[in-house]
Design an enzyme around this catalytic site. Structure first.
Site, PDB file in Angstrom:
ATOM      1  N   LYS A 160      12.967  15.869  59.817  1.00 31.31           N
ATOM      2  CA  LYS A 160      12.759  14.514  60.862  1.00 31.31           C
ATOM      3  C   LYS A 160      11.626  14.681  61.190  1.00 31.31           C
ATOM      4  O   LYS A 160      11.589  14.198  62.513  1.00 31.31           O
ATOM      5  CB  LYS A 160      14.012  15.543  62.185  1.00 31.31           C
ATOM      6  CG  LYS A 160      15.318  15.718  61.742  1.00 31.31           C
ATOM      7  CD  LYS A 160      16.064  14.902  60.976  1.00 31.31           C
ATOM      8  CE  LYS A 160      16.419  13.881  61.770  1.00 31.31           C
ATOM      9  NZ  LYS A 160      17.514  12.707  60.761  1.00 31.31           N
TER      10      LYS A 160
ATOM     11  N   THR B  94       9.696  11.497  57.397  1.00 29.39           N
ATOM     12  CA  THR B  94       9.807  11.546  56.295  1.00 29.39           C
ATOM     13  C   THR B  94      10.455  10.171  55.596  1.00 29.39           C
ATOM     14  O   THR B  94       9.640   9.735  54.210  1.00 29.39           O
ATOM     15  CB  THR B  94       9.880  12.764  55.180  1.00 29.39           C
ATOM     16  OG1 THR B  94      12.205  12.369  55.631  1.00 29.39           O
ATOM     17  CG2 THR B  94       9.857  13.733  55.634  1.00 29.39           C
TER      18      THR B  94
ATOM     19  N   LYS C 171      17.465   6.837  61.923  1.00 25.91           N
ATOM     20  CA  LYS C 171      16.676   6.880  62.398  1.00 25.91           C
ATOM     21  C   LYS C 171      15.735   6.227  63.481  1.00 25.91           C
ATOM     22  O   LYS C 171      15.617   4.574  63.704  1.00 25.91           O
ATOM     23  CB  LYS C 171      15.570   6.244  61.350  1.00 25.91           C
ATOM     24  CG  LYS C 171      15.798   6.562  59.539  1.00 25.91           C
ATOM     25  CD  LYS C 171      15.866   8.231  59.342  1.00 25.91           C
ATOM     26  CE  LYS C 171      16.233   8.630  58.028  1.00 25.91           C
ATOM     27  NZ  LYS C 171      15.766   9.684  58.027  1.00 25.91           N
TER      28      LYS C 171
ATOM     29  N   ARG D 276      16.914   7.345  66.906  1.00 22.84           N
ATOM     30  CA  ARG D 276      18.058   7.265  67.717  1.00 22.84           C
ATOM     31  C   ARG D 276      18.189   7.860  68.768  1.00 22.84           C
ATOM     32  O   ARG D 276      16.830   9.179  68.902  1.00 22.84           O
ATOM     33  CB  ARG D 276      18.712   8.069  66.755  1.00 22.84           C
ATOM     34  CG  ARG D 276      19.242   9.202  66.237  1.00 22.84           C
ATOM     35  CD  ARG D 276      20.835   9.602  65.576  1.00 22.84           C
ATOM     36  NE  ARG D 276      20.285  10.775  64.030  1.00 22.84           N
ATOM     37  CZ  ARG D 276      20.904  10.813  63.335  1.00 22.84           C
ATOM     38  NH1 ARG D 276      22.499   9.874  63.351  1.00 22.84           N
ATOM     39  NH2 ARG D 276      20.557  11.921  62.595  1.00 22.84           N
TER      40      ARG D 276
HETATM   41  N1  LIG Z   1       9.267   3.512  61.719  1.00 22.85           N
HETATM   42  C1  LIG Z   1       9.971   4.280  62.302  1.00 22.85           C
HETATM   43  N2  LIG Z   1      11.738   3.656  62.169  1.00 22.85           N
HETATM   44  C2  LIG Z   1      12.236   4.852  62.682  1.00 22.85           C
HETATM   45  N3  LIG Z   1      11.887   6.133  62.699  1.00 22.85           N
HETATM   46  C3  LIG Z   1      11.147   7.050  62.093  1.00 22.85           C
HETATM   47  C4  LIG Z   1      10.020   5.779  61.992  1.00 22.85           C
HETATM   48  N4  LIG Z   1       8.383   6.462  61.802  1.00 22.85           N
HETATM   49  C5  LIG Z   1       9.140   8.018  61.420  1.00 22.85           C
HETATM   50  N5  LIG Z   1      10.387   7.809  62.422  1.00 22.85           N
HETATM   51  C6  LIG Z   1      11.091   8.696  63.027  1.00 22.85           C
HETATM   52  O1  LIG Z   1      12.248   9.764  61.463  1.00 22.85           O
HETATM   53  C7  LIG Z   1      12.591  10.560  62.101  1.00 22.85           C
HETATM   54  C8  LIG Z   1      13.476  11.086  61.237  1.00 22.85           C
HETATM   55  O2  LIG Z   1      12.559  11.700  60.235  1.00 22.85           O
HETATM   56  P1  LIG Z   1      12.896  11.702  58.964  1.00 22.85           P
HETATM   57  O3  LIG Z   1      13.127  10.396  57.657  1.00 22.85           O
HETATM   58  O4  LIG Z   1      12.296  12.870  58.409  1.00 22.85           O
HETATM   59  O5  LIG Z   1      14.746  12.649  58.216  1.00 22.85           O
HETATM   60  S1  LIG Z   1      15.437  13.264  57.453  1.00 22.85           S
HETATM   61  O6  LIG Z   1      15.205  14.997  57.983  1.00 22.85           O
HETATM   62  O7  LIG Z   1      14.935  12.642  55.985  1.00 22.85           O
HETATM   63  O8  LIG Z   1      16.917  13.501  57.969  1.00 22.85           O
HETATM   64  C9  LIG Z   1      13.001   9.762  63.652  1.00 22.85           C
HETATM   65  O9  LIG Z   1      13.897  10.352  64.710  1.00 22.85           O
HETATM   66  P2  LIG Z   1      15.093  10.261  65.606  1.00 22.85           P
HETATM   67  O10 LIG Z   1      13.868   9.602  66.628  1.00 22.85           O
HETATM   68  O11 LIG Z   1      14.983  11.615  65.729  1.00 22.85           O
HETATM   69  O12 LIG Z   1      15.801   9.877  64.974  1.00 22.85           O
HETATM   70  C10 LIG Z   1      12.500   8.401  63.502  1.00 22.85           C
HETATM   71  O13 LIG Z   1      11.956   8.759  65.175  1.00 22.85           O
END
Ligand SMILES: Nc1ncnc2c1ncn2[C@@H]1O[C@H](COP(=O)(O)OS(=O)(=O)O)[C@@H](OP(=O)(O)O)[C@H]1O
Length: 288
Positions: free
Chosen positions: A44, A47, A250, A252
């Protein structure tokens, strides 16, 4: 998803995992290599965003799904792992991301046994927000779970935080990092700020390209801020060439958490964060 690989991540259908005809043409040549760089965490942290942004670079080739090799499939062997990788030409870097590696006890020794020169990237995010994000993901799959507030404490009135809950445990970055530093020199690890990756993706990608020894190709020109999504998106995704935001899982909305509980968690994490800032030589600003 790559055959045989198990991903826990909720993949968005928009994730450009399948190569375009033009990249399929090129992927016919070249050879499969073990990754020279791995995004090892944190869950989260951002990544998927980092990997999708890096894939824009012509010298980066990455597997789309999470291979989970060093935590769940190590017994399948390195040949199995290499076979998951896309083909690369000379000078291209092979990458993967599996965020659970950062907290897997065996992962540092196993990655070092593959190659002690592997470059490791860790996207870190305020551990309190990260915990809420982690909880939000679980809640989306199992809406009947107890509240965040009740899971976070062993004894809430005594302020005793439940460190054994994975949503809390993963955020003890200094403790996990200590294990990695027994196997890798600090210069082989790069800590990417999850917050800055949202605020200034090109700036953070500049550091990452330098660390990976890549020409600085990914810049401000590659991103736009999507008002509806509330996050930066790519003007042209690798593969499709079309504008691309990450999927619905991502970025949410998080449930509202009791403010007192958030304060208690900030207090809990503060000493671990300080230690992490010392170890990395960088203040990530979570305790500001
Ligand atoms: N550009 C962009 N678009 C959408 N989301 C973004 C972006 N950059 C960073 N994030 C943040 O990435 C969070 C999810 O992290 P991960 O991809 O590492 O999650 S996972 O562990 O693979 O499930 C996700 O967490 P949440 O906001 O809690 O959904 C996002 O805050």
């Amino acid at each position: 998803m790559a055959e045989g690989a198990a991903s826990q991540e909720e993949q968005s259908p928009e994730t450009p995992d399948s190569p375009s005809p033009i990249s399929s043409f090129f992927s016919g040549s070249g050879s499969k290599q073990l990754p020279q760089a791995i995004i090892i965490g944190v869950k989260k942290g951002g990544t998927r965003a980092l990997l999708e942004f890096l894939r824009v670079h012509p010298d980066v080739r990455a597997v789309g799904a999470e291979p989970h090799f060093f935590d769940r499939s190590y017994d399948k062997g390195l040949a199995w792992y290499r076979d998951l990788m896309p083909r690369t030409l000379d000078g291209q870097i092979t990458m993967e991301k599996t965020p659970s590696y950062f907290v897997t006890r065996e992962a540092p020794a196993r990655i070092s046994a593959m190659s002690k020169d592997t470059k490791l990237l860790v996207v870190v995010r305020d551990p309190v927000t990260r915990a809420v994000s982690d909880y939000t993901q679980t809640l989306s799959k199992r809406p009947d779970i107890p509240s965040f507030e009740s899971l976070a404490f062993r004894n809430r009135s005594a302020g005793l935080v439940d460190r054994s809950w994975s949503a809390i445990q993963i955020g003890l970055y200094a403790e996990h990092l200590e294990r990695w530093l027994r196997h890798f020199p600090a210069r082989q690890m790069l800590f990417v700020s999850g917050e800055r990756l949202v605020r200034d993706p090109a700036g953070e990608l500049g550091r990452v390209q330098d660390f990976l020894g890549l020409k600085r190709i990914i810049s401000d020109k590659h991103f736009y801020f999507n008002q509806t999504k509330g996050f930066p998106c790519l003007k042209k995704a690798e593969g499709s060439g079309r504008p691309h935001c990450l999927g619905k899982t991502k970025g949410r909305p998080h449930p509202e958490i009791d403010a007192q509980v958030l304060r208690q968690l900030r207090d809990f994490y503060r000493p671990f964060n300080r230690k992490f800032y010392q170890m990395t030589g960088h203040d990530f600003g979570w305790d500001g």
